[in-house]
Design a protein around this motif. Structure first.
Motif, short mmCIF file in Angstrom:
data_model
loop_
_atom_site.label_atom_id
_atom_site.label_comp_id
_atom_site.label_asym_id
_atom_site.label_seq_id
_atom_site.Cartn_x
_atom_site.Cartn_y
_atom_site.Cartn_z
N LYS A 1 0.83 -1.21 0.00
CA LYS A 1 0.00 0.00 0.00
C LYS A 1 0.86 1.25 0.00
O LYS A 1 0.51 2.26 -0.61
CB LYS A 1 -0.92 -0.02 1.22
CG LYS A 1 -2.00 -1.09 1.17
CD LYS A 1 -2.78 -1.14 2.47
CE LYS A 1 -3.80 -2.25 2.47
NZ LYS A 1 -4.51 -2.37 3.79
N GLN A 2 2.00 1.19 0.70
CA GLN A 2 2.91 2.33 0.71
C GLN A 2 3.40 2.66 -0.69
O GLN A 2 3.68 3.82 -1.00
CB GLN A 2 4.12 2.01 1.60
CG GLN A 2 3.86 2.11 3.09
CD GLN A 2 3.80 3.55 3.53
OE1 GLN A 2 4.73 4.32 3.32
NE2 GLN A 2 2.70 3.93 4.14
N HIS A 3 3.50 1.64 -1.54
CA HIS A 3 3.98 1.84 -2.92
C HIS A 3 2.84 1.96 -3.92
O HIS A 3 3.06 1.84 -5.12
CB HIS A 3 4.91 0.70 -3.31
CG HIS A 3 6.25 0.77 -2.64
ND1 HIS A 3 6.47 0.32 -1.36
CD2 HIS A 3 7.45 1.26 -3.07
CE1 HIS A 3 7.74 0.51 -1.03
NE2 HIS A 3 8.35 1.08 -2.04
N GLY A 4 1.63 2.17 -3.45
CA GLY A 4 0.51 2.47 -4.33
C GLY A 4 -0.25 1.28 -4.87
O GLY A 4 -1.19 1.45 -5.67
N PHE A 5 0.12 0.06 -4.47
CA PHE A 5 -0.62 -1.12 -4.93
C PHE A 5 -1.96 -1.21 -4.20
O PHE A 5 -2.09 -0.76 -3.06
CB PHE A 5 0.18 -2.39 -4.64
CG PHE A 5 1.42 -2.55 -5.48
CD1 PHE A 5 1.37 -3.25 -6.68
CD2 PHE A 5 2.63 -2.01 -5.07
CE1 PHE A 5 2.52 -3.40 -7.46
CE2 PHE A 5 3.78 -2.15 -5.84
CZ PHE A 5 3.72 -2.84 -7.04
N THR A 6 -2.94 -1.80 -4.86
CA THR A 6 -4.22 -2.09 -4.23
C THR A 6 -4.21 -3.54 -3.75
O THR A 6 -4.02 -4.46 -4.56
CB THR A 6 -5.39 -1.89 -5.22
OG1 THR A 6 -5.42 -0.53 -5.63
CG2 THR A 6 -6.72 -2.26 -4.56
N VAL A 7 -4.36 -3.74 -2.46
CA VAL A 7 -4.35 -5.10 -1.91
C VAL A 7 -5.79 -5.59 -1.85
O VAL A 7 -6.63 -5.02 -1.15
CB VAL A 7 -3.71 -5.12 -0.51
CG1 VAL A 7 -3.80 -6.51 0.09
CG2 VAL A 7 -2.26 -4.66 -0.58
N THR A 8 -6.08 -6.63 -2.59
CA THR A 8 -7.46 -7.15 -2.68
C THR A 8 -7.81 -8.05 -1.51
O THR A 8 -8.99 -8.33 -1.26
CB THR A 8 -7.67 -7.91 -3.99
OG1 THR A 8 -6.73 -8.99 -4.07
CG2 THR A 8 -7.47 -6.97 -5.18
N GLY A 9 -6.81 -8.53 -0.79
CA GLY A 9 -7.08 -9.40 0.36
C GLY A 9 -5.82 -10.10 0.82
O GLY A 9 -4.81 -10.16 0.10
N THR A 10 -5.87 -10.61 2.05
CA THR A 10 -4.77 -11.41 2.59
C THR A 10 -5.32 -12.76 3.03
O THR A 10 -6.48 -12.89 3.41
CB THR A 10 -4.11 -10.72 3.80
OG1 THR A 10 -5.09 -10.51 4.82
CG2 THR A 10 -3.50 -9.39 3.39
N ALA A 11 -4.45 -13.79 2.96
CA ALA A 11 -4.89 -15.14 3.32
C ALA A 11 -3.69 -15.96 3.77
O ALA A 11 -2.53 -15.55 3.60
CB ALA A 11 -5.58 -15.81 2.13
N THR A 12 -3.97 -17.13 4.33
CA THR A 12 -2.93 -18.06 4.75
C THR A 12 -3.00 -19.29 3.86
O THR A 12 -4.08 -19.86 3.64
CB THR A 12 -3.10 -18.48 6.22
OG1 THR A 12 -3.04 -17.31 7.04
CG2 THR A 12 -2.03 -19.46 6.64
#
Length: 499
Positions: free
Chosen positions: A407-418
């Motif tokens: 996010k700091q570099h402008g990417f859009t994070v759609t979700g996190t998972a294991t």
């Protein structure tokens, strides 16, 4: 913007959420009261001879009332300090108002103590900030429904308990920040005047002459002068009056008042450090503070409180910073500014200072796991690129760490998972048809990662243990946010208002 910013929100009663849209005029508990009464204990109580004296005055709230929490972090510690404007328990004698009023959390800040125990940052959360309040436990054991777009200080009133709902405020802060709150301290202002007298007064500064009407806007005349412009020493009721002043300075807002309260607390800490620590000075000070504290079970005894305090004794005044959560006005309310707020929380989560430096105590890790020097965050790098983040290791919180960096570099994070398999060594970047260029851009943040085309349409990063071992990249807080911070050893008379 001129005018008074009143508190409104949804309040809970009888186990049910009741929307109320009400507004009330009242005196507020101030940042100075909250920070002073808590930090005095946390930063100065440090001798075994006060254990017995303090144990009988510390109250706790139930840990079972807190749910859905972020994972614990190895980077530093976070202490939430809540200041209420309750009039119960004799507080109305100092602040006026209805003696049965349980109050709200009109002051709150999150104190991040860095892993090196030499730096600290206190982030004020405006009482009128519009936030989401998660499901919170009620006095009857049931849970209130979540609320959206609600003023922050409404969380403390959920359930209308006589003692308030500090657990709900803690849940709200954890949801807002994504940070685990390690300890919570609740204070009122009953013993504030006594405490300032115990230290022999605190030096403050006023940007202009202050009159009775500035403290009580309901007066028809300006009344007598209660403060003269410039530096002066205050204690007792005078100190309480100082931290309560809102009207007649700047835009009359709570935002401006927070600035003066931060200056007050900085001055108070300087006074304590300059006086030194002795049984004669510390015991009455500790008594005055602990008599007004309600804490989480982790700080629920004098031994626990003192042990935690002693771990903070090396924090330097210059490295103690105060700032306010990035904000803007939204009518009479306060909206949180994105993505500046996320950058601030990401920096604290990574244990990075406001200028982006990692002050965590990880020398051995860095020596055995060297990595290329990361570039400063470029918010344009990932513009238009969406990424899913998967943790394929057993390291808790690794996906969140990577997501913050993206996010700091402008990417859009759609979700996190294991991942199902959690023993990957190499980080893998997968991409769908036509997404190779995006994956190659992403690879700039993951040196040594393997690129693989997949049948999925998007871009994903599957984190391996190599990424877990590498030191976190510096996270820079936006200059507009970091530039507004006050050091505890800063100029007493600077930046005392807003508007």
């Amino acid at each position: 913007m001129a005018g008074s910013h009143q508190v409104s929100g949804q309040r809970q009663a009888g186990g049910r959420a009741v929307a109320a849209g009400w507004q009330r005029k009242r005196s507020k508990t101030k940042f100075g009261i909250a920070l002073a009464m808590s930090l005095l204990v946390l930063l100065t109580a440090g001798a075994g001879w006060i254990y017995i004296q303090l144990d009988g005055t510390i109250e706790t709230f139930g840990a079972d009332e807190i749910s859905g929490r972020p994972p614990a972090s190895a980077n530093g510690a976070n202490v939430l300090v809540i200041g209420t404007d309750a009039r119960t328990g004799g507080n109305n004698a100092l602040g006026g108002g209805n003696k049965r009023d349980i109050g709200r959390s009109d002051t709150a800040f999150l104190l991040h103590i860095y892993a090196d125990r030499k730096h600290a940052v206190a982030v004020s959360i405006p009482r009128d900030a519009l936030v989401g309040i998660p499901a919170c436990k009620l006095p009857d054991g049931s849970w209130a429904s979540p609320q959206t777009n609600t003023v922050f200080n409404a969380a403390y009133s959920v359930g209308q308990s006589v003692k308030g709902n500090p657990a709900c405020t803690q849940n709200t802060v954890e949801k807002l920040t994504g940070l685990r709150v390690d300890h919570t301290v609740v204070v009122d202002f009953k013993d504030f005047a006594k405490m300032t007298e115990a230290v022999g007064g605190v030096q403050v500064c006023l940007p202009q002459d202050i009159y009775q009407k500035d403290l009580n806007p309901h007066r028809h005349t300006r009344g007598e002068q209660i403060f003269a412009k410039g530096p002066q020493t205050v204690s007792g009721q005078k100190a309480l009056d100082y931290v309560r002043i809102r009207h007649g300075i700047g835009d009359d807002s709570d935002i401006g008042r927070i600035k003066r309260q931060q200056a007050f607390v900085a001055s108070l800490l300087k006074k304590i450090r300059s006086d030194g620590m002795s049984p004669t000075s510390l015991l009455p000070l500790a008594n005055a503070a602990t008599e007004s504290l309600t804490v989480d079970p982790g700080l629920g005894s004098a031994q626990k409180l003192v042990s935690f305090a002693m771990s903070l004794r090396d924090i330097d005044l210059h490295n103690t910073k105060f700032l306010t959560l990035p904000w803007r006005y939204q009518g009479a309310r306060v909206a949180i500014v994105h993505p500046d707020a996320e950058a601030l929380w990401a920096a604290l989560k990574a244990d990075h200072t406001l200028d982006g430096q990692d002050v965590g105590d990880h020398p051995a890790e860095q020596a055995t796991n060297p990595s290329p020097s990361p570039s400063a965050p470029d918010s344009a790098m990932g513009k238009g690129i969406s990424v899913a983040v998967v943790n394929a290791t057993t390291v808790a919180g690794l996906a969140a760490r990577a997501a913050d960096a993206l996010k700091q570099h402008g990417f859009t994070v759609t979700g996190t998972a294991t991942a199902h398999s959690q023993h990957h060594r190499i980080t893998v970047l997968t991409y769908g048809s036509g997404r190779k260029a995006q994956a190659e851009t992403l690879a700039r943040l993951f040196p040594g990662a393997e690129l693989r085309q997949s049948t999925a349409s998007g871009v994903s990063v599957i984190l391996g243990t190599a990424y877990a071992a590498a030191p976190a990249a510096p996270i820079a807080v936006p200059s507009a946010v970091a530039g507004g911070a006050r050091s505890a050893d800063g100029d007493l008379c600077s930046d005392l208002s807003y508007g």
